[in-house]
Design a protein around this motif. Structure first.
Motif, mmCIF file in Angstrom:
data_model
loop_
_atom_site.group_PDB
_atom_site.id
_atom_site.type_symbol
_atom_site.label_atom_id
_atom_site.label_comp_id
_atom_site.label_asym_id
_atom_site.label_seq_id
_atom_site.Cartn_x
_atom_site.Cartn_y
_atom_site.Cartn_z
ATOM 1 N N ILE A 60 0.854 -1.182 0.000
ATOM 2 C CA ILE A 60 0.000 0.000 0.000
ATOM 3 C C ILE A 60 0.892 1.234 0.000
ATOM 4 O O ILE A 60 1.899 1.270 0.717
ATOM 5 N N THR A 61 0.537 2.204 -0.802
ATOM 6 C CA THR A 61 1.303 3.452 -0.751
ATOM 7 C C THR A 61 0.399 4.626 -1.096
ATOM 8 O O THR A 61 -0.677 4.458 -1.658
ATOM 9 N N HIS A 62 0.835 5.803 -0.684
ATOM 10 C CA HIS A 62 0.153 7.025 -1.103
ATOM 11 C C HIS A 62 1.016 7.808 -2.072
ATOM 12 O O HIS A 62 0.613 8.848 -2.580
ATOM 13 N N ASP A 63 2.232 7.297 -2.278
ATOM 14 C CA ASP A 63 3.226 8.047 -3.023
ATOM 15 C C ASP A 63 3.271 7.526 -4.467
ATOM 16 O O ASP A 63 3.659 6.387 -4.728
ATOM 17 N N VAL A 64 2.838 8.371 -5.408
ATOM 18 C CA VAL A 64 2.740 7.978 -6.804
ATOM 19 C C VAL A 64 4.116 7.605 -7.364
ATOM 20 O O VAL A 64 4.276 6.586 -8.043
ATOM 21 N N HIS A 123 12.908 9.650 -14.203
ATOM 22 C CA HIS A 123 12.115 10.792 -14.657
ATOM 23 C C HIS A 123 12.594 11.329 -16.006
ATOM 24 O O HIS A 123 12.004 12.243 -16.560
ATOM 25 N N HIS A 124 13.696 10.757 -16.548
ATOM 26 C CA HIS A 124 14.099 11.140 -17.902
ATOM 27 C C HIS A 124 13.377 10.316 -18.956
ATOM 28 O O HIS A 124 13.380 10.655 -20.126
ATOM 29 N N ASP A 125 12.775 9.241 -18.529
ATOM 30 C CA ASP A 125 12.032 8.378 -19.449
ATOM 31 C C ASP A 125 10.682 9.040 -19.747
ATOM 32 O O ASP A 125 9.947 9.390 -18.822
ATOM 33 N N TYR A 174 6.282 10.382 -17.109
ATOM 34 C CA TYR A 174 5.261 11.420 -16.896
ATOM 35 C C TYR A 174 3.892 10.986 -17.379
ATOM 36 O O TYR A 174 2.879 11.375 -16.814
ATOM 37 N N ARG A 175 3.882 10.161 -18.416
ATOM 38 C CA ARG A 175 2.578 9.671 -18.880
ATOM 39 C C ARG A 175 1.923 8.820 -17.787
ATOM 40 O O ARG A 175 0.737 8.965 -17.498
ATOM 41 N N ILE A 176 2.715 7.959 -17.189
ATOM 42 C CA ILE A 176 2.153 7.111 -16.127
ATOM 43 C C ILE A 176 1.766 7.970 -14.920
ATOM 44 O O ILE A 176 0.683 7.851 -14.352
ATOM 45 N N ARG A 177 2.668 8.883 -14.602
ATOM 46 C CA ARG A 177 2.451 9.712 -13.422
ATOM 47 C C ARG A 177 1.176 10.545 -13.572
ATOM 48 O O ARG A 177 0.341 10.605 -12.661
ATOM 49 N N ASN A 178 1.036 11.184 -14.770
ATOM 50 C CA ASN A 178 -0.149 12.007 -14.991
ATOM 51 C C ASN A 178 -1.415 11.162 -14.909
ATOM 52 O O ASN A 178 -2.427 11.595 -14.370
ATOM 53 N N GLY A 190 1.916 4.290 -20.061
ATOM 54 C CA GLY A 190 3.319 4.605 -20.338
ATOM 55 C C GLY A 190 3.638 4.536 -21.813
ATOM 56 O O GLY A 190 4.502 5.272 -22.302
ATOM 57 N N LEU A 191 2.949 3.654 -22.516
ATOM 58 C CA LEU A 191 3.208 3.525 -23.939
ATOM 59 C C LEU A 191 2.675 4.765 -24.650
ATOM 60 O O LEU A 191 1.770 5.438 -24.168
ATOM 61 N N ALA A 192 3.241 5.044 -25.825
ATOM 62 C CA ALA A 192 2.910 6.269 -26.540
ATOM 63 C C ALA A 192 1.415 6.324 -26.831
ATOM 64 O O ALA A 192 0.762 5.299 -26.957
#
Lengths: 301, 292
Positions: A193-197, A236-238, A242-246, A277-279
């Motif tokens: 379990i986590t709250h941290d993305v 974070h350079h991948d 950001y796609r996954i994070r967003n 994550g994929l385009a």
């Protein structure tokens, strides 16, 4: 009917007999060696699900099957890392781990158990602190002892309830790296379990997203398509990051509530498997019917 | 630096207070003031006094009249004599303070030990089982407030031995604080630790000795410390009642001998012994206390 290592079917839990269930119709599967993170707002029943998997709490309905056997109560097959580390303050670091080791293998000699425990204390980077009492350790070190204790019994599955929630960002990073290293070395199956993305993206092969409670459910399974070799410093350079994070943040901010408002009976009552994550465009958003476990593709796909 | 500083100042004040107390005692029992007033006021009653004094085996022409309360010099003399030979034994009514103290400590020790053997396992049961806690609670609540000395007649009648009755009274007064504290300590062991034990499938015996006992030990020791304090209070009264031996009997016997210096000396010994007993338990408490 399915080959998942751990299968959860139609789990629900209500605390009041006539009240709404906290979560309802929760089904998923976890394969051997998979690292799964579960994210959701407070009150959606994440900890309850973990406690049910640990055998510490009984569900109101549904079953949990691990390795072809139903989970009925606590077992040494499932190691638990508690949010509050739950170390026994009267034991030393070594004593805490030895206590677990001797519970797992009662017929081992004291020296054999100690040797085994020391190996896991070394593994979490606490060599030299064996004889310290938990009160003499920092929060991060305590949590590492908790992890060493859980790993030392060599469980088939590791359950972690926000293990790094109480740590500062720097310590958290160090312990995360440590955990990642150990998990990839031992191919440990983990449910966390986590709250941290960011933590979820770094650690998990799959991220379960829960809608808000009551009547929470697992609305989406996000497959982490980033390479296994990702590290905290470089991920974070991948562009996938950001796609996954967003996607995750959007879910937590908007969709988690909308799904709850739509109600569990709506046609949307499906668990989506997504690969944000994929385009753009390549991400297939194939709705699958519950129990979703039947249709889980391999994480590596 | 600061704590020692405060320690020294406190010690100085303590000594000053002690000196003041001694001074007040000395002035209050000084012979001068008493004899002057006697000479001035009570000349008419003098013959009768003389006769009484002679009856009591004292000379009527004693040069100084005292108030009867012993002065510091007499006190010092008694203490010196008692401490010089604390273990003499000249028959049932004349034993050294050391022997009497030994009897009392043995009774307290035995009664207390039996109480611990009963209270700690029973406390475990109460702490672990809410059902038993509820079932036994009415008995405990009624029995707990009874003065231990109220049991004495019943004990004497059934046991028919004054010494064992004393031990029983110590048992009955020590048992409650230990029982209550053990039950409370066991019932409030942190859920997390019990969950750890559960997920590790720890056997009940290992759980009791390696998880619950150490977790509840500080609370249990607090109960034992309270019990020991009460037991030491009660033993003096109990021994005054049953007689024969012990520090309580010593006090009563010396009162019958009108030897106030011995009574005061015994009071001091009781106080110092009680303090030492408490210190022992404080030390034990420190030993089992853990910081989270």
């Amino acid at each position: 009917m399915d080959k998942a290592f751990l299968t959860v079917e139609n789990l629900n839990k209500r605390y009041a007999d006539d009240g709404l269930p906290v979560f309802d119709n929760v089904s998923f599967g976890i394969d051997k060696g998979e690292f799964v993170c579960i994210i959701g707002h407070s009150g959606c029943g994440k900890t309850t699900i973990l406690n049910v998997l640990a055998g510490l709490e009984a569900p109101s309905g549904g079953v949990v099957i691990m390795d072809q056997r139903e989970v009925k109560g606590p077992s040494l097959d499932r190691g638990v890392v508690f949010q509050s580390h739950a170390l026994m303050p009267w034991f030393s670091v070594l004593g805490n781990v030895v206590f677990a080791v001797r519970s797992r293998w009662p017929d081992w000699s004291r020296s054999k158990a100690e040797e085994h425990a020391r190996r896991f204390i070394d593994m979490v980077g606490l060599k030299g602190a064996e004889s310290k009492k938990p009160s003499e350790l920092s929060g991060g070190m305590k949590q590492r002892v908790g992890i060493a204790r859980a790993f030392a019994i060599e469980p088939k599955m590791l359950l972690m309830d926000e293990p790094f929630g109480a740590l500062d960002a720097l310590t958290r990073g160090v312990v995360q790296d440590e955990l990642l290293k150990i998990c990839s070395a031992t191919h440990q199956t983990v449910f966390m379990i986590t709250h941290d993305v960011d933590e979820a993206i770094l650690l998990a092969d799959k991220i379960f997203l829960m809608s808000n409670g009551p009547r929470a459910r697992i609305a989406e399974v996000v497959v982490n398509t980033m390479p296994k070799t990702r590290t905290r410093e470089s991920m974070h350079h991948d562009p996938q990051f950001y796609r996954i994070r967003n996607h995750l943040v959007d879910f937590l901010v908007h969709r988690s509530r909308r799904i709850q408002e739509a109600g569990a009976d709506s046609v949307d009552n499906l668990t989506l498997i997504v690969r944000p994550g994929l385009a753009e465009g390549a991400a297939e958003q194939a709705p699958v019917s519950t129990p979703a476990a039947d249709n889980f593709p391999q994480a590596a796909a | 630096m600061k704590p020692t500083h405060i320690g020294w100042r406190a010690a100085c004040i303590s000594l000053a207070i002690f000196a003041c107390l001694l001074l007040v005692w000395h002035l209050a029992t000084a012979p001068k003031a008493g004899s002057e007033s006697a000479r001035a006021g009570v000349s008419a009653g003098a013959p009768a006094d003389d006769e009484y004094a002679r009856l009591m085996g004292k000379s009527s022409s004693s040069p100084v009249k005292t108030s009867g309360f012993p002065g510091l010099a007499q006190m010092g003399e008694t203490m010196r004599k008692e401490l010089a030979n604390p273990f003499y034994d000249n028959g049932p009514n004349d034993k050294g303070i050391g022997i009497q103290l030994g009897y009392s400590l043995a009774r307290v020790g035995l009664g207390f030990a039996i109480a611990a053997v009963v209270a700690i396992p029973l406390g475990f049961l109460l702490g672990m089982s809410p059902l038993m806690q509820r079932a036994l609670n009415p008995f405990i609540q009624i029995l707990k407030p009874i003065s231990p000395l109220a049991w004495m007649p019943l004990a004497l009648y059934t046991i028919k031995d004054s010494s064992i009755s004393g031990i029983f009274v110590i048992f009955i007064c020590s048992v409650w604080p230990m029982l209550m504290n053990t039950a409370f300590g066991v019932a409030s062991v942190r859920r997390d630790w019990l969950n750890v034990a559960k997920t590790l499938e720890v056997t009940p015996l290992r759980k009791a000795f390696l998880v619950i006992l150490p977790a509840a030990a500080p609370t249990i020791l607090t109960g034992m410390r309270i019990s020991m304090g009460i037991a030491w209070l009660v033993i003096v009264a109990a021994e005054m009642l049953v007689g024969g031996t012990g520090i309580g009997y010593f006090v009563w016997n010396e009162w019958n001998n009108l030897s106030l210096t011995s009574v005061i000396f015994a009071i001091l010994v009781i106080g110092v012994t009680g303090m030492l007993l408490d210190l022992v338990f404080a030390r034990l408490q420190k030993l089992v206390t853990y910081t989270e």
